[in-house]
Design a protein around this motif. Structure first.
Motif, PDB file in Angstrom:
ATOM      1  N   LEU A  44      24.232-125.711 -58.833  1.00  0.00           N
ATOM      2  CA  LEU A  44      25.585-126.117 -58.430  1.00  0.00           C
ATOM      3  C   LEU A  44      26.190-125.098 -57.462  1.00  0.00           C
ATOM      4  CD1 LEU A  44      28.167-127.915 -58.780  1.00  0.00           C
ATOM      5  CD2 LEU A  44      28.782-126.442 -60.705  1.00  0.00           C
ATOM      6  N   MET A  45      26.082-123.822 -57.816  1.00  0.00           N
ATOM      7  CA  MET A  45      26.696-122.799 -56.966  1.00  0.00           C
ATOM      8  C   MET A  45      25.902-122.588 -55.679  1.00  0.00           C
ATOM      9  SD  MET A  45      28.580-120.177 -59.581  1.00  0.00           S
ATOM     10  CE  MET A  45      27.242-119.759 -60.699  1.00  0.00           C
ATOM     11  N   SER A  46      24.583-122.820 -55.716  1.00  0.00           N
ATOM     12  CA  SER A  46      23.770-122.714 -54.494  1.00  0.00           C
ATOM     13  C   SER A  46      24.140-123.837 -53.541  1.00  0.00           C
ATOM     14  CB  SER A  46      22.276-122.840 -54.816  1.00  0.00           C
ATOM     15  OG  SER A  46      21.887-121.837 -55.696  1.00  0.00           O
ATOM     16  N   VAL A  47      24.147-125.060 -54.065  1.00  0.00           N
ATOM     17  CA  VAL A  47      24.373-126.242 -53.228  1.00  0.00           C
ATOM     18  C   VAL A  47      25.787-126.233 -52.639  1.00  0.00           C
ATOM     19  CG1 VAL A  47      24.724-128.754 -53.412  1.00  0.00           C
ATOM     20  CG2 VAL A  47      22.615-127.715 -54.284  1.00  0.00           C
ATOM     21  N   THR A  48      26.781-125.857 -53.446  1.00  0.00           N
ATOM     22  CA  THR A  48      28.170-125.903 -52.960  1.00  0.00           C
ATOM     23  C   THR A  48      28.569-124.600 -52.260  1.00  0.00           C
ATOM     24  OG1 THR A  48      29.050-125.135 -55.083  1.00  0.00           O
ATOM     25  CG2 THR A  48      28.868-127.521 -54.792  1.00  0.00           C
ATOM     26  N   GLN A  49      27.639-123.675 -52.150  1.00  0.00           N
ATOM     27  CA  GLN A  49      27.829-122.420 -51.419  1.00  0.00           C
ATOM     28  C   GLN A  49      29.155-121.717 -51.732  1.00  0.00           C
ATOM     29  OE1 GLN A  49      26.993-124.195 -47.462  1.00  0.00           O
ATOM     30  NE2 GLN A  49      25.151-122.915 -47.459  1.00  0.00           N
ATOM     31  N   GLY A  50      29.457-121.629 -53.008  1.00  0.00           N
ATOM     32  CA  GLY A  50      30.639-120.866 -53.407  1.00  0.00           C
ATOM     33  C   GLY A  50      31.922-121.681 -53.480  1.00  0.00           C
ATOM     34  N   ARG A  51      31.863-122.953 -53.086  1.00  0.00           N
ATOM     35  CA  ARG A  51      33.071-123.789 -53.139  1.00  0.00           C
ATOM     36  C   ARG A  51      33.406-124.154 -54.583  1.00  0.00           C
ATOM     37  NH1 ARG A  51      31.259-128.030 -51.207  1.00  0.00           N
ATOM     38  NH2 ARG A  51      33.023-129.144 -52.129  1.00  0.00           N
TER      39      ARG A  51
END
Lengths: 334, 334
Positions: free
Chosen positions: A245-252
């Motif tokens: 989740l955090m990889s795909v959304t790049q911190g969003r």
């Protein structure tokens, strides 16, 4: 009584289902969306980890030992016990002049199958290093070493570290200390319990900490958010929802799992905090619910939805590889 | 909405819980005790196995191949995939002139840790033999071989064997064939679904089959009951509730687990049938509920309760070996 959040079918009928509750709060603490009883008390379990290292940063212990943001992500993580995790924990312990015996978290089989099989094949037993909380305990020990506090009693509630964590928990979860339920976590650290609403508040406060008017706290929060979103592999591991989740959304989007069916999220662009709890404690359905919620609240893009699809609704496949049913999240449309 | 049957605590508060339903019927089909919705439809899953082999016995296939009661217990079982189970399945297949490829149930890791570890250490992958249903499939294949029916399509609903099983299911579960929900089981065999009440009826009918006025059916039921109570290790395996319950009670109680939180029992001395279903499908709570129910209904002695105590209420112990909470069954006092 909480409504059904996830249903599993077979032969066209619902064979089993998971009830639970969801709470989404905005910057002001107002509930913008909820399902079920947001006042039900539960334990955030590992979703407390982000807050458990604020005292470490405030005390300057983190910088003193030259730890990196990657180390911080691991301290905040519930890792798979993969080699990349255990080696880093060993390195942190070595920096502190300690051995794994100081971890006191108990041995746990690596969650990741590859490492689990590797251990068995080499006739090794799992150790405290493989425990998903070994990074957290390394952070705890760093605090103790920095302040010359005992490292043998650091998991006791009356230890100064745990008292500091209780204060921080009270601040972020917006409940007086004496209203926090006290329990013991899977790794033997004290854990605090509170209504789901307060768990959502805490994740909102992680990204809206200016209200506390304590710049050093805001700076610590920013550091934690930066660490976990920059090194998501340390927060969980291979094939894990938090990491992906955090990889795909790049911190969003910031997401953290907790044992017994917990998932908490912070959404910086909306200044929202989210908490999800599955009543029966099963691990898995909370990711399906989180995925569906992010989709319905339009917090992730179509591309991101596709990249994270395996955590959403899925076909139930039997031992022979045949599809025999469906598992899908189900809650009141937003 | 079903009530809570099992609660798990931490720090003195309930952290997770399992809802579900219970139905106990007497010889006449009257409900003598129930909790929750006894009309909720679910699948008995492996608790159907006892009935799935009645056609085999009626057709004379069982005797033709010289199978023993121990073989029959394994056919009716959901075994651990221990060597004692897999070797017996291999032997039955060999008697039929078949290989394990005919099982069509898909590979499954052995449930018993020792065998699971042994497979990994010897670089072997699990096979269909380790599948908990491999005994059942051997019984299916015996029926086909005996009647010269195709052995490649025996898991299809329109295969004569499955049609016979549907008839028997309809008889014992007391529902017309067209009211049975049809699904596919974890091993790819057809599975039928019905209200919990009918699942309790079926287990009562297993021990009260005289009402059908078909002596050969009663004889088949007696044979199945004798087999599973004489060879309980074949019905499940080491450290399994079905095995230990039938061993300890020496045939006074017949119990069979089913996937997704099912437990069914027959009590010959009372002429009662019992069905238990955990809503969320977790495996484990149904044994706690069964143990508590047998205790409260005074169906097991104090000594037996003690011998089976590990399946009842327990302390929740964390990775470090510390007690952090309690798990206990909870339902309306009888």
């Amino acid at each position: 009584m909480n409504p059904v959040l996830v249903e599993n079918t077979r032969g066209g009928v619902v064979e089993s289902f998971h009830r639970g509750s969801i709470c989404v709060v905005d910057k002001t603490g107002k509930i913008v969306f909820s399902v079920g009883d947001t006042q039900q008390v539960s334990f955030p379990r590992s979703a407390l980890k982000f807050f458990q290292h604020i005292p470490l940063i405030l005390a300057g212990a983190f910088d003193k030992f030259g730890f990196t943001d990657e180390d911080l992500a691991l301290m905040c993580g519930s890792h798979n016990g993969e080699t990349i995790h255990t080696e880093k924990v060993e390195k942190m312990l070595s920096t502190l002049g300690l051995q794994m015996e100081s971890l006191h978290c108990g041995p746990q089989q690596p969650t990741h199958k590859k490492d689990f099989v590797r251990l068995i094949k080499s006739n090794q037993e799992p150790t405290c290093l493989h425990n998903n909380c070994s990074g957290k305990h390394s952070g705890f020990l760093a605090y103790c070493k920095h302040l010359n506090l005992p490292t043998n009693s650091y998991l006791q509630l009356d230890h100064p570290l745990q008292q500091e964590i209780r204060k921080i928990t009270s601040l972020f979860y917006e409940l007086p200390e004496n209203q926090l339920v006290v329990g013991v976590d899977g790794c033997s650290a004290p854990i605090f319990g509170m209504p789901l609403y307060n768990q959502a508040l805490a994740y909102k406060n992680l990204i809206c900490s200016e209200k506390f008017n304590q710049p050093e706290i805001t700076s610590a929060c920013n550091r934690i958010v930066k660490a976990v979103t920059s090194f998501p592999l340390m927060v969980a591991g291979t094939k894990r929802y938090c990491t992906d989740l955090m990889s795909v959304t790049q911190g969003r989007i910031i997401g953290k799992t907790g044992a017994d069916g917990v998932y908490c999220l912070a959404i910086p662009e909306k200044e929202w905090g989210i908490a999800i709890k599955i009543d029966d404690g099963k691990m898995g359905p909370q990711y399906q619910v989180a995925h569906q919620l992010l989709k319905e609240l339009k917090l992730i893009s179509t591309t991101e939805i596709q990249q994270l699809e395996k955590y959403g609704n899925f076909s139930i496949v039997n031992f022979a590889g045949n599809v025999v049913g469906d598992s899908y999240s189900k809650f009141i449309n937003i």
